[in-house]
Design an enzyme around this catalytic site. Structure first.
Site, mmCIF file in Angstrom:
data_model
loop_
_atom_site.group_PDB
_atom_site.id
_atom_site.type_symbol
_atom_site.label_atom_id
_atom_site.label_comp_id
_atom_site.label_asym_id
_atom_site.label_seq_id
_atom_site.Cartn_x
_atom_site.Cartn_y
_atom_site.Cartn_z
ATOM 1 N N LYS A 244 -6.967 7.213 -6.219
ATOM 2 C CA LYS A 244 -6.429 6.032 -7.162
ATOM 3 C C LYS A 244 -7.636 4.752 -7.355
ATOM 4 O O LYS A 244 -7.577 4.211 -8.101
ATOM 5 C CB LYS A 244 -5.291 5.498 -6.332
ATOM 6 N N ASP B 271 2.459 1.625 -11.036
ATOM 7 C CA ASP B 271 3.218 1.743 -9.919
ATOM 8 C C ASP B 271 4.086 0.577 -9.636
ATOM 9 O O ASP B 271 5.303 0.368 -9.292
ATOM 10 C CB ASP B 271 2.206 1.810 -8.784
#
Ligand code: ATR
Length: 290
Positions: A71, A107
């Site tokens: 990520k 997220d």
């Protein structure tokens, strides 16, 4: 879904990637909307990440999800990064916009939206406690701060990591009240008494990981308990909270919600949320658990 000459690919890059629920969630959604897209998992090792990202363009993919451990590193290979993802310091969704790869982080926003949908909780003006200072914590912590809470307390086994993250976010959110506390039961118990929302972002409570021994009994009536772990769906933390009559929010809701935002970025269409959650439950071997 029939794969034909028009089908475009969406994928997830991770290492490991075998346990991902995202293909089940997205393929169910693509099918229900009749979209000519297919979602597949790719096991991408860190040394292959650059080549894998280049393949998004080479293969004309619609986009990808990026998961552990890529990520952060993926950011250097993209053409553009959305402001929020830049500040969070991580990308979990990439959109191929006519050959330009743009990185987003869904997220934190997915977390807050699902929290509100499941429990009605709105973080503005509230006292929030976050356990954990890893990658998952970072996105959620940022989203919580954007919602202007009264205060955020962050606790982590490695206190330095919590202190570093708190310091970084104090520089972005200058007016925010952010404190760190050592990950010790008696200290957590004192803090719990002053908490409106408790969020577990650590891997404790996850199948085959350690136990999370949090003093749920110290949380006030009316507080909300949230756990990003979804294997098992009903973690010990959530079960204890429910036994006390507290509202709870599980990790699958966040997973599905962040995926839904990605779906909307790739397709421009509204995501079929309930159907996506059902597909995720089915992939977990569960039926209608909430
Ligand atoms: P993720 O991206 O899922 O957040 P991570 O960055 O590895 O993964 O972070 C894992 C989090 O779980 C960290 O907060 C970690 O604490 P440390 O920073 O001290 O490692 C926490 N964690 C993992 N195992 C733990 C354990 N046995 N006890 C307490 N915290 C633990």
């Amino acid at each position: 879904m029939e794969i034909d000459g028009h089908t475009k690919l969406v994928a997830i890059f991770g290492d490991p990637v075998e346990h991902t629920l995202s293909p089940a969630i997205h393929n169910a959604a693509f099918k229900s909307l009749g979209l000519d897209l297919a979602y597949v998992p790719f096991h991408v090792r860190p040394s292959d990440l650059k080549t894998a990202v280049a393949s998004i363009k080479a293969l004309g993919m619609a986009g990808v999800n990026v998961t552990i451990p890529h990520k952060e590193k993926v950011m250097r290979f993209l053409d553009d990064i959305d402001h929020l993802a830049k500040e969070v310091g991580a990308v979990n969704t990439v959109v191929n916009k006519k050959g330009r790869l743009v990185g987003y982080n869904t997220d934190g926003v997915g977390y807050l939206l699902s929290l509100r949908e499941d429990t009605g909780f709105v973080a503005g003006g509230k006292k929030v406690m976050i356990l954990g200072a890893g990658g998952a914590s970072r996105a959620i912590f940022y989203a919580v701060l954007e919602a202007k809470p009264k205060s955020v307390v962050i606790s982590n086994r490695t206190l330095k990591r919590a202190n570093d993250l708190a310091g970084e976010f104090r520089r972005i959110f200058r007016k925010a009240e952010i404190r760190t506390v050592p990950f010790e039961k008696n200290l957590l118990s004192e803090e719990a008494a002053e908490t409106d929302l408790l969020i577990n972002t650590t891997s404790l409570g996850m199948m085959n990981q350690g136990r999370l021994d949090f003093p749920v009994e110290s949380l006030p009536k009316g507080s909300v308990v949230s756990d990003i772990v979804y294997r098992p769906l009903a973690t010990e933390l959530l079960k204890k909270a429910r036994r006390r009559g507290l509202k709870t929010h599980d990790g699958l809701s966040m997973l599905v919600r962040q995926g839904a935002i990605g779906f909307e970025l790739w397709t421009g269409k509204k995501a079929p949320l309930e159907l996506m959650r059902k597909a995720a439950l089915k992939a977990l071997g569960l039926k209608n658990a909430r």
